[in-house]
Design a protein around this motif. Structure first.
Motif, PDB file in Angstrom:
ATOM      1  N   GLN A 118       0.813  -1.216   0.000  1.00  0.00           N
ATOM      2  CA  GLN A 118       0.000   0.000   0.000  1.00  0.00           C
ATOM      3  C   GLN A 118       0.849   1.269   0.000  1.00  0.00           C
ATOM      4  N   ILE A 119       1.652   1.460   1.051  1.00  0.00           N
ATOM      5  CA  ILE A 119       2.342   2.744   1.220  1.00  0.00           C
ATOM      6  C   ILE A 119       3.357   2.993   0.106  1.00  0.00           C
ATOM      7  N   HIS A 120       4.185   1.970  -0.205  1.00  0.00           N
ATOM      8  CA  HIS A 120       5.231   2.128  -1.218  1.00  0.00           C
ATOM      9  C   HIS A 120       4.931   1.318  -2.479  1.00  0.00           C
ATOM     10  N   ASP A 121       3.673   1.032  -2.702  1.00  0.00           N
ATOM     11  CA  ASP A 121       3.279   0.210  -3.849  1.00  0.00           C
ATOM     12  C   ASP A 121       3.762   0.811  -5.171  1.00  0.00           C
ATOM     13  N   HIS A 122       3.801   2.149  -5.251  1.00  0.00           N
ATOM     14  CA  HIS A 122       4.204   2.803  -6.504  1.00  0.00           C
ATOM     15  C   HIS A 122       5.680   2.585  -6.820  1.00  0.00           C
ATOM     16  N   PHE A 123       6.495   2.278  -5.792  1.00  0.00           N
ATOM     17  CA  PHE A 123       7.908   1.967  -6.029  1.00  0.00           C
ATOM     18  C   PHE A 123       8.138   0.487  -6.303  1.00  0.00           C
ATOM     19  N   LEU A 124       7.134  -0.337  -5.981  1.00  0.00           N
ATOM     20  CA  LEU A 124       7.337  -1.793  -5.963  1.00  0.00           C
ATOM     21  C   LEU A 124       6.323  -2.544  -6.811  1.00  0.00           C
ATOM     22  N   ARG A 397       8.660  -8.890  -6.016  1.00  0.00           N
ATOM     23  CA  ARG A 397       8.591  -7.524  -6.527  1.00  0.00           C
ATOM     24  C   ARG A 397      10.001  -6.951  -6.666  1.00  0.00           C
ATOM     25  N   LYS A 398      10.099  -5.865  -7.397  1.00  0.00           N
ATOM     26  CA  LYS A 398      11.397  -5.248  -7.658  1.00  0.00           C
ATOM     27  C   LYS A 398      11.328  -3.756  -7.313  1.00  0.00           C
ATOM     28  N   ALA A 399      12.305  -3.303  -6.548  1.00  0.00           N
ATOM     29  CA  ALA A 399      12.371  -1.883  -6.188  1.00  0.00           C
ATOM     30  C   ALA A 399      12.861  -1.081  -7.394  1.00  0.00           C
ATOM     31  N   GLU A 400      12.016  -0.172  -7.886  1.00  0.00           N
ATOM     32  CA  GLU A 400      12.369   0.621  -9.058  1.00  0.00           C
ATOM     33  C   GLU A 400      13.303   1.775  -8.713  1.00  0.00           C
ATOM     34  N   VAL A 401      13.256   2.221  -7.465  1.00  0.00           N
ATOM     35  CA  VAL A 401      14.144   3.294  -6.995  1.00  0.00           C
ATOM     36  C   VAL A 401      14.596   2.932  -5.588  1.00  0.00           C
ATOM     37  N   GLU A 402      15.628   3.604  -5.111  1.00  0.00           N
ATOM     38  CA  GLU A 402      16.026   3.450  -3.704  1.00  0.00           C
ATOM     39  C   GLU A 402      15.099   4.301  -2.850  1.00  0.00           C
TER      40      GLU A 402
END
Length: 523
Positions: A118-124, A397-402
Motif C-alpha cells: 500500500q504505502i510504497h506500492d508505486h515503487f514496488l 517484486r522489484k524496487a524501481e528506486v532506492e
C-alpha cells in the motif's frame, strides 16, 4: 578499464555457453565449471570496484551473514518460506539477504506487508522476473510478471471489467454449477465402490474443467487419467518457477540456463499454448457462419467481441496460460489443504456440516448465491488461507528506486518478498497461531481481498491477483460439496496421525496426497 573487463567477461561467458551442451551429461564437470565461472565473475566484479569511486554504505535492513560468492543461498534449504520465518525471528520482520549477486529484502509482518502493498506500492509494482518465466518468451506476455505498462493496464482492465466482473461471473455460473454436479457424480461412483478418492486430483479436474467451461465452454479433461497428466504438467511449471536457480542469483548465467529450467518451462508452456491455439481456431471457424452461430456467452466470445482491447489469438493464448496455470494450481492447493485440515480436525468438519445442513439443507449442493449466508464456511476458507497460503512468498517484486522504509534503505533493483506464510503464524497477530481454528474469524472484519495485511494470500495493491473473484467461487463450490454431500473415512490412519507436511514450489503443495473414502450419509 571497464570496457576491457566487460569484453573479458563476455568472452568467458560465450566460451562457457559453447561448452555447456557437451557437459550436460556430466553433472560433476558442469557443476565445477559453473562454480569456476561464478568465481571469475565475482573476482572481476571486485576488481572493477577498485576502479569505481566508493559510495557510502546504504542502511540495509539486518540479516544473516552469508558466504563468499553465494551469500545466503545455501541457508535457504528445501523450504525457504520456513527458513526465512525462522531467520526473521532473529533478524527482524524486515530482513536483507544476499542470494548470489542479488539483494533480497524479506517482509515478515503485517506492517511490513502494508509498506509494500500500500504505502510504497508505486515503487514496488514491477516484478523481479524468474528466469523460468522467460521460457517461450512468456515473460513478455504474462500478466502477473510483465512490467506496469500500457499493455499491462489494458489486460488488467479487461480482467476487472469484463472477464472477472460480478456481472460476467453471474452470467456464467451455470457452467460452473454443471461441473460441480459432475464432481458429485464422480465421488458418488467411488462411494458405491467403497474406494478412496484423491481429493487433490478431483479438485484439479473440476477446477480446470470449470475454468475451461467459463472461458471456452468446453471440458479440458474427460478422465481421471488425463487429469493426472495435466496436474503433473501444471505442478511441474510451478515447481520450476519456484525452484532455486543460479541464473536468478547470477544474472550473467541467464545466457546459458545452467539448470535447464528455462528450457523445461518453455516446453511446458508450448504444450499448453498449442492446446489454447486449437480451441481458439475452432471457435473462429464456428464464428465464420455469422447467421448460424449461437454465441457461447463465455470469456472467449467476450474477448473476441471486445474491439476496445483488440485481443488477438496470441494475447488470448497467453492470458489463458496464466489463468489456467495460476488458477488451477492455487485453487486446487487451497481445496486440498482445507479438506486435509477438516479431516485432521473432525470437530471442525462437524460444525461445518451443521451450518450447511441448517442453511441450505442436507446433501444439497452449494450455489454461488449461498456463499454470503455461510459464515463458518467462510471462516474455514480464511483459516486455510492463513495457515496454508497458496503462494507462501507471493510473487517477487522489484524496487524501481532506492527509498526508505521503517528506517531502512531498500536499494534500487532489490528483490522484495512478502512471507505471508510467516505472517499467518505470527504470535503477535494470532492467538494459538499453529492451531486450525476457524472461530477466530467469526467476529473478525479481516478479509483476504488485499485490505487486511494480516491475510493477503492474493497479494494487494495494483498487482493483486485479478482472478480472485473467480477463484473464491470455485473454492466455495467444491468445498461445500465435499462437506455437505458426503461423509469421509480415512484409510488405515487416524485423523491425528495425518501427514500435514508441505512441499515448496511457487505454490505450497501438500507433501502427501489426501486420500479418503466418501460415504453417502444415512438419512
Amino acid at each position: 578499464m571497464r570496457s576491457e573487463l566487460y569484453k573479458l567477461l563476455c568472452w568467458i561467458c560465450c566460451t562457457f555457453s559453447y561448452t555447456t551442451y557437451e557437459m550436460e551429461t556430466n553433472s560433476t564437470l558442469f557443476f565445477t565449471f559453473t562454480v569456476l565461472l561464478i568465481t571469475i565473475i565475482t573476482f572481476l566484479k571486485a576488481l572493477k570496484s577498485l576502479f569505481t569511486p566508493n559510495k557510502s554504505k546504504s542502511n540495509l535492513p539486518p540479516g544473516p551473514k552469508g558466504l563468499p560468492l553465494v551469500g545466503n543461498l545455501l541457508q535457504l534449504g528445501a523450504k525457504p518460506h520456513q527458513t526465512l520465518a525462522t531467520l526473521a525471528n532473529i533478524h527482524g520482520s524486515i530482513m536483507s539477504l544476499k542470494l548470489g549477486q542479488e539483494t533480497t529484502i524479506v517482509m515478515s509482518s503485517a506492517e511490513a506487508a502494508k509498506g509494500v502493498l500500500q504505502i510504497h506500492d508505486h515503487f514496488l509494482s514491477n516484478r523481479k522476473i524468474p528466469d523460468a518465466m522467460r521460457g517461450s518468451s512468456h515473460d513478455h506476455f504474462s500478466l502477473p510478471f510483465m512490467p506496469v505498462s500500457q499493455q499491462w493496464r489494458e489486460l488488467r482492465k479487461l480482467c476487472n471489467e469484463l472477464l472477472f466482473s460480478n456481472k460476467n461471473l453471474d452470467a456464467t455460473q451455470g457452467l460452473r454449477s454443471k461441473k460441480v454436479r459432475e464432481l458429485y457424480s464422480d465421488i458418488h461412483r467411488s462411494s458405491l465402490k467403497g474406494e478412496p478418492v484423491n481429493i487433490g486430483r478431483l479438485a484439479f479436474k473440476t477446477t480446470i474443467n470449470q475454468l475451461s467451461n467459463t472461458i471456452y465452454s468446453e471440458d479440458f479433461l474427460q478422465s481421471a487419467e488425463k487429469a493426472g497428466e495435466m496436474k503433473e504438467l501444471v505442478t511441474n511449471i510451478m515447481k520450476e518457477v519456484g525452484r532455486p536457480n543460479l541464473a536468478d542469483c547470477f544474472p550473467v548465467l541467464k545466457m546459458i540456463d545452467p539448470h535447464g529450467i528455462r528450457r523445461r518451462t518453455g516446453s511446458y508452456f508450448s504444450k499448453l499454448l498449442n492446446i489454447f491455439k486449437s480451441l481458439i481456431h475452432k471457435r473462429l471457424e464456428l464464428r465464420k457462419d455469422a447467421a448460424g452461430y449461437c454465441t457461447k456467452k463465455d470469456m472467449l466470445d467476450a474477448m473476441l467481441n471486445d474491439a476496445q482491447h483488440k485481443m488477438d489469438i496470441v494475447k488470448i493464448q497467453r492470458l489463458s496460460l496464466d489463468l489456467f496455470v495460476a488458477g488451477t494450481d492455487t485453487v486446487t492447493s487451497t481445496v486440498e489443504w482445507a479438506m486435509a485440515e477438516l479431516l485432521h480436525n473432525p470437530h471442525v468438519m462437524s460444525k461445518a456440516k451443521e451450518e450447511l445442513e441448517r442453511i441450505i439443507g442436507k446433501d444439497n449442493l452449494v450455489e454461488e448465491s449461498d456463499i454470503a449466508k455461510l459464515p463458518y464456511l467462510q471462516a474455514i476458507v480464511k483459516e486455510t488461507f492463513r495457515l496454508h497460503p497458496a503462494v507462501p512468498l507471493l510473487l517477487p517484486r522489484k524496487a524501481e528506486v532506492e527509498f526508505e522504509m521503517h528506517g531502512y534503505t531498500i536499494p534500487k533493483g532489490a528483490q522484495v518478498l512478502i512471507n505471508v506464510w510467516a505472517i499467518g503464524r505470527d504470535p503477535n497477530l494470532w492467538e494459538k497461531p499453529r492451531l486450525f481454528w476457524p472461530e477466530r474469524f467469526l467476529e473478525s472484519e479481516i478479509d483476504f481481498k488485499g485490505r487486511s495485511f494480516e491475510l493477503t494470500p492474493f497479494g494487494g495493491g495494483r498487482r493483486i491477483c485479478p482472478g480472485l473473484p473467480l477463484a473464491i467461487r470455485l473454492v466455495f463450490l467444491m468445498l461445500g460439496l465435499f462437506i455437505n454431500s458426503f461423509d469421509w473415512e480415512l484409510q488405515d490412519i487416524q485423523p491425528e496421525d495425518m501427514n500435514m507436511d508441505e512441499n515448496f514450489g511457487l505454490t505450497l503443495e501438500k507433501a502427501q496426497p489426501v486420500l479418503a473414502i466418501p460415504i453417502i450419509p444415512k438419512h
